[in-house]
Design an enzyme around this catalytic site. Structure first.
Site, short mmCIF file in Angstrom:
data_model
loop_
_atom_site.label_atom_id
_atom_site.label_comp_id
_atom_site.label_asym_id
_atom_site.label_seq_id
_atom_site.Cartn_x
_atom_site.Cartn_y
_atom_site.Cartn_z
CG ASN A 29 -9.32 -0.66 -35.37
OD1 ASN A 29 -9.07 0.61 -35.84
ND2 ASN A 29 -10.36 -1.17 -34.78
CD1 TRP A 30 -3.32 2.68 -35.55
CD2 TRP A 30 -2.98 4.86 -36.20
NE1 TRP A 30 -2.02 2.97 -35.42
CE2 TRP A 30 -1.62 4.24 -36.05
CE3 TRP A 30 -2.68 6.38 -36.46
CZ2 TRP A 30 -0.28 4.92 -36.24
CZ3 TRP A 30 -1.59 6.88 -36.69
CH2 TRP A 30 -0.54 6.13 -36.47
CE LYS A 31 -10.56 0.16 -31.27
NZ LYS A 31 -11.20 -0.05 -30.16
CG HIS A 79 -14.58 -2.83 -34.53
ND1 HIS A 79 -14.90 -2.22 -33.42
CD2 HIS A 79 -13.17 -3.09 -34.37
CE1 HIS A 79 -14.23 -2.27 -32.50
NE2 HIS A 79 -13.15 -2.87 -32.84
CD GLU A 94 -14.63 0.43 -30.98
OE1 GLU A 94 -14.08 1.10 -32.12
OE2 GLU A 94 -14.15 -0.05 -30.13
CD GLU A 99 -11.42 -6.86 -32.22
OE1 GLU A 99 -10.28 -6.25 -32.00
OE2 GLU A 99 -12.15 -5.86 -32.41
N GLY A 138 -10.83 -2.27 -25.17
CA GLY A 138 -10.54 -0.82 -24.61
C GLY A 138 -10.67 -0.98 -23.13
CB SER A 158 -7.52 -5.59 -23.42
OG SER A 158 -8.51 -4.59 -23.22
N GLY A 183 -5.86 -2.46 -30.88
CA GLY A 183 -6.44 -1.11 -30.87
C GLY A 183 -5.36 -0.12 -30.10
N GLY A 184 -5.74 0.38 -28.92
CA GLY A 184 -4.77 1.23 -28.12
C GLY A 184 -3.44 1.24 -28.29
P1 PGA Z 1 -7.87 -2.59 -27.80
O1 PGA Z 1 -9.14 -2.59 -29.17
O2 PGA Z 1 -6.90 -3.39 -28.37
O3 PGA Z 1 -7.88 -1.03 -27.61
O4 PGA Z 1 -8.87 -3.19 -26.78
C1 PGA Z 1 -9.14 -3.65 -30.01
C2 PGA Z 1 -10.19 -3.43 -31.25
O5 PGA Z 1 -11.25 -2.94 -31.00
O6 PGA Z 1 -9.58 -3.73 -32.38
#
Ligand code: PGA
Length: 248
Positions: free
Chosen positions: A9-11, A93, A95, A163, A169, A208, A229-230
């Site tokens: 997930n590149w956000k 998600h 977010e 999640e 993050g 994470s 994500g990251g």
């Molecule tokens: P993260 O994000 O791996 O940077 O913690 C995961 C996500 O929100 O899908």
């Protein structure tokens, strides 16, 4: 045993110059014994889709509107995302739930629309830290699950991502026991509602996930992949995670 899915997930990250990571990913993916998906910002979907032709790499989106078309300035429909080359869409998600006030009911409508357009949905659920401290984790996730999924979901087109909000993050993850507990709960709840289809739906862990913890998370029963994500932004790090999930 399900084929695992490792989804990036590149956000709100990624410009044209970052497409080089997709070339690197394709080059390193040959030995992957799992499905690999990248969900870039919508601006890069079509270009990544073209780059992925001839490889096993799947391209997805991070959200869609609940309606298929109409007067919704700035929004994107499931039909548009499919047209651009997306096969999957992440929905609900945390977010989006936090930044855009998305409710379970809205996520459910979006999921129905996306499924109707032939997209596979990745529906996210997860508790906040306060909810975990209050020992409400399973109640919260149970409510999100029942509220966010439309009836008649099929395993081939429905993926659930657990999640924990506090793990996204932050570099913090639940214990392996805590992940196993939630995934076992997800499996039981989905099986009760969807029968055999619920038994077969893939359950991803997200929050994470890094090269250093991927193997132990992947080894847990009822963990069928990861939402990353990251650590999905750079091909070398993402490939290490893909390898960890391929080895299980
Ligand atoms: P993260 O994000 O791996 O940077 O913690 C995961 C996500 O929100 O899908």
């Amino acid at each position: 045993m399900h084929t695992k899915l490792v989804a990036g997930n590149w956000k709100m990250n990624g410009l044209s110059g970052d497409l080089v990571e997709i070339e690197r990913l394709k080059d390193g993916m040959d030995a992957a014994d799992c499905e690999v998906l990248v969900c870039p910002p919508a601006t890069l979907i079509a270009r990544m889709h073209d780059m992925a032709i001839g490889s096993e790499l799947l391209i997805g989106a991070q959200d869609c509107h609940a309606a298929l078309s109409g007067a919704h300035t700035g929004d994107l429909s499931a039909a548009m995302l499919a047209d651009a080359g997306a096969s999957h869409v992440i929905l609900g998600h945390s977010e989006r739930r936090a930044d855009h006030g998305e409710t379970d009911a809205l996520v459910r409508t979006k999921a129905q629309t996306a499924l109707d357009r032939g997209l596979t949905v990745i529906v996210c659920v997860g508790e906040t830290e306060a909810e975990r401290d209050e020992q409400r984790t399973l109640d919260v996730i149970g409510a999100q699950l029942s509220g966010s999924l439309p009836d008649g979901c099929l395993a081939a087109h429905t993926v659930i991502a657990y999640e924990p909000v506090w793990a996204i993050g932050t570099g913090r993850t639940p214990t392996l026991e805590q992940i196993a507990e939630v995934h076992g709960f997800l499996r039981r709840t989905l099986s009760e509602r969807f029968g055999n289809e619920g038994q077969e739906m893939r359950l991803l862990y997200g929050g994470s996930v890094k090269p250093g913890n991927a193997a132990e998370i992947s080894a847990l029963s009822d963990v069928d992949g990861a939402l990353v994500g990251g650590a999905s932004l750079k091909a070398d790090e993402f490939l290490q995670i893909i390898r960890a999930f391929s080895d299980q």
